[in-house]
Enzyme design. Structure first.
Site, PDB file in Angstrom:
ATOM      1  N   ASP A  88       7.736  -1.716 -11.695  1.00 17.06           N
ATOM      2  CA  ASP A  88       6.528  -1.254 -12.394  1.00 17.06           C
ATOM      3  C   ASP A  88       6.861  -0.785 -13.803  1.00 17.06           C
ATOM      4  O   ASP A  88       6.038  -0.908 -14.708  1.00 17.06           O
ATOM      5  CB  ASP A  88       5.871  -0.137 -11.579  1.00 17.06           C
ATOM      6  CG  ASP A  88       5.482  -0.644 -10.210  1.00 17.06           C
ATOM      7  OD1 ASP A  88       4.669  -1.590 -10.156  1.00 17.06           O
ATOM      8  OD2 ASP A  88       6.028  -0.159  -9.207  1.00 17.06           O
ATOM      9  N   GLU A 107      12.498  -2.025  -0.183  1.00 14.33           N
ATOM     10  CA  GLU A 107      13.098  -2.531  -1.427  1.00 14.33           C
ATOM     11  C   GLU A 107      14.356  -1.746  -1.777  1.00 14.33           C
ATOM     12  O   GLU A 107      15.344  -2.311  -2.240  1.00 14.33           O
ATOM     13  CB  GLU A 107      12.091  -2.418  -2.577  1.00 14.33           C
ATOM     14  CG  GLU A 107      10.965  -3.435  -2.471  1.00 14.33           C
ATOM     15  CD  GLU A 107       9.889  -3.270  -3.531  1.00 14.33           C
ATOM     16  OE1 GLU A 107       9.186  -4.245  -3.793  1.00 14.33           O
ATOM     17  OE2 GLU A 107       9.741  -2.161  -4.075  1.00 14.33           O
TER      18      GLU A 107
HETATM   19  C1  A5P Z   1       6.352  -3.278  -4.634  1.00 20.77           C
HETATM   20  O1  A5P Z   1       6.281  -2.144  -3.865  1.00 20.77           O
HETATM   21  C2  A5P Z   1       6.844  -2.905  -5.976  1.00 20.77           C
HETATM   22  O2  A5P Z   1       8.008  -2.168  -6.042  1.00 20.77           O
HETATM   23  C3  A5P Z   1       6.896  -4.074  -6.929  1.00 20.77           C
HETATM   24  O3  A5P Z   1       8.167  -4.600  -7.050  1.00 20.77           O
HETATM   25  C4  A5P Z   1       6.443  -3.549  -8.232  1.00 20.77           C
HETATM   26  O4  A5P Z   1       5.267  -2.819  -7.975  1.00 20.77           O
HETATM   27  C5  A5P Z   1       6.164  -4.648  -9.229  1.00 20.77           C
HETATM   28  O5  A5P Z   1       5.044  -5.353  -8.838  1.00 20.77           O
HETATM   29  P1  A5P Z   1       4.413  -6.461  -9.750  1.00 20.77           P
HETATM   30  O6  A5P Z   1       5.455  -7.525  -9.919  1.00 20.77           O
HETATM   31  O7  A5P Z   1       3.221  -6.936  -8.953  1.00 20.77           O
HETATM   32  O8  A5P Z   1       4.017  -5.810 -11.036  1.00 20.77           O
END
Ligand code: A5P
Length: 231
Positions: A88, A107
Site C-alpha cells: 500500500d 503475507e
Molecule cells: C493485501 O492485504 C495487501 O497487503 C496488498 O498487497 C496491498 O494492499 C496492495 O494491494 P494493491 O496491489 O491492490 O494496491
C-alpha cells in the site's frame, strides 16, 4: 500527466516475474497488483515453467487454482525462493505498509520464509514517510476493544474495518483495525511496540522484509534494492 495506475501495476508485474527460475517455490501475493503477477506466472506455467506456488490468501489460492498454477502446502517447505507481492505504501528504505486487502498476516508469514521478497507497485505507492495509508492491524475479535485502547496509547486512532454492513473478517477469522498514526517517523520502533500488544495478531508494517521494489512509472519500471542487495 495522467498516471495510469493499472498500466504501471502490469509493467511492474511483468518485470518481476522475469526473476522466477525453473524449479523454484514461489510465493503469490494478494491484491490488485499481485493479481497481474499471478496472471503472468500462469502464462509462464502454460509455456513450460515448472514451479510450486504458495498463495498468501484464499483469494490468491482460488485464482492460482483456476489458472492451473501448481500449488504446494506451506508446511511442505522450509523456505520460499521468491515471493511477488504488492504494497500500500513503500519508502526508499524498503519499509512497507501492507494489508489494504486484509491479507497481511499470511503475507508476513510468507515474506518471513522468503529469500527474495519482491514488491511490485504503481508509482502512487512511493512515499517519503509511511503513514498516509492507515495501518492495518489484525486482531482477534475478543481483544478488539483492548487493542483499540492500546493503539490509542500509541497515538493511533483505529476503526474496525467494515464490509457489507458487518466487520470484515480475515482468512483467519480476525478483525482488521485500520489505524491512523499520522506520519510514522520511526516505523521500526512502532512495529516493535505493536508486536508487544497482547491480542494483536499482526500489523501491516513490513520492516526489513523486502529485498526489492519494482515500481511501474509511466511506461517504464524503476527498481529499488535493499542496500547491499543487487541481484
Ligand atoms: C493485501 O492485504 C495487501 O497487503 C496488498 O498487497 C496491498 O494492499 C496492495 O494491494 P494493491 O496491489 O491492490 O494496491
Amino acid at each position: 500527466m495522467i498516471i495510469n495506475a493499472e498500466n504501471e501495476k502490469k509493467l511492474a508485474a511483468k518485470e518481476a516475474v522475469k526473476l522466477i527460475r525453473q524449479g523454484q517455490v514461489v510465493g503469490l501475493g494478494t491484491g490488485s497488483t499481485a493479481y497481474f503477477a499471478i496472471l503472468e506466472i500462469a502464462d509462464m506455467v502454460r509455456n513450460g515453467l515448472q514451479i510450486k506456488a504458495i498463495p498468501t490468501s484464499v483469494r490468491s489460492r482460488e485464482l492460482a487454482g483456476k489458472l492451473n498454477i501448481p500449488l504446494i502446502d506451506i508446511h511442505a517447505v522450509d523456505s520460499i525462493d521468491i515471493t511477488i507481492d504488492g504494497a500500500d505504501e513503500f519508502t526508499r528504505e524498503l519499509n512497507l505498509i501492507k494489508g489494504g486487502g486484509g491479507a497481511l498476516l499470511r503475507e508476513k508469514v510468507v515474506a518471513a520464509m522468503t529469500r527474495e521478497q519482491v514488491i511490485i507497485a504503481d508509482s502512487a505507492k512511493k512515499v517519503d514517510k509511511l503513514g498516509k495509508f492507515h495501518l492495518p492491524v489484525e486482531v482477534i475479535p475478543f481483544a478488539a476493544s483492548y487493542v483499540m485502547n492500546r493503539l490509542k496509547d500509541l497515538n493511533g486512532v483505529g476503526t474496525i474495518r467494515q464490509k457489507d454492513g458487518s466487520s470484515f473478517l480475515t482468512d483467519q477469522g480476525n478483525f482488521i483495525i485500520d489505524t491512523d498514526f499520522g506520519i510514522i517517523d520511526e516505523p521500526a520502533k512502532l512495529a516493535e511496540k505493536l508486536d508487544a500488544v497482547v491480542g494483536l495478531v499482526e500489523h501491516g508494517l513490513f520492516i526489513n522484509l523486502a529485498h526489492k521494489v519494482i515500481m511501474g512509472q509511466d511506461n517504464k519500471t524503476v527498481i529499488f534494492n535493499k542496500p547491499g542487495y543487487n541481484t
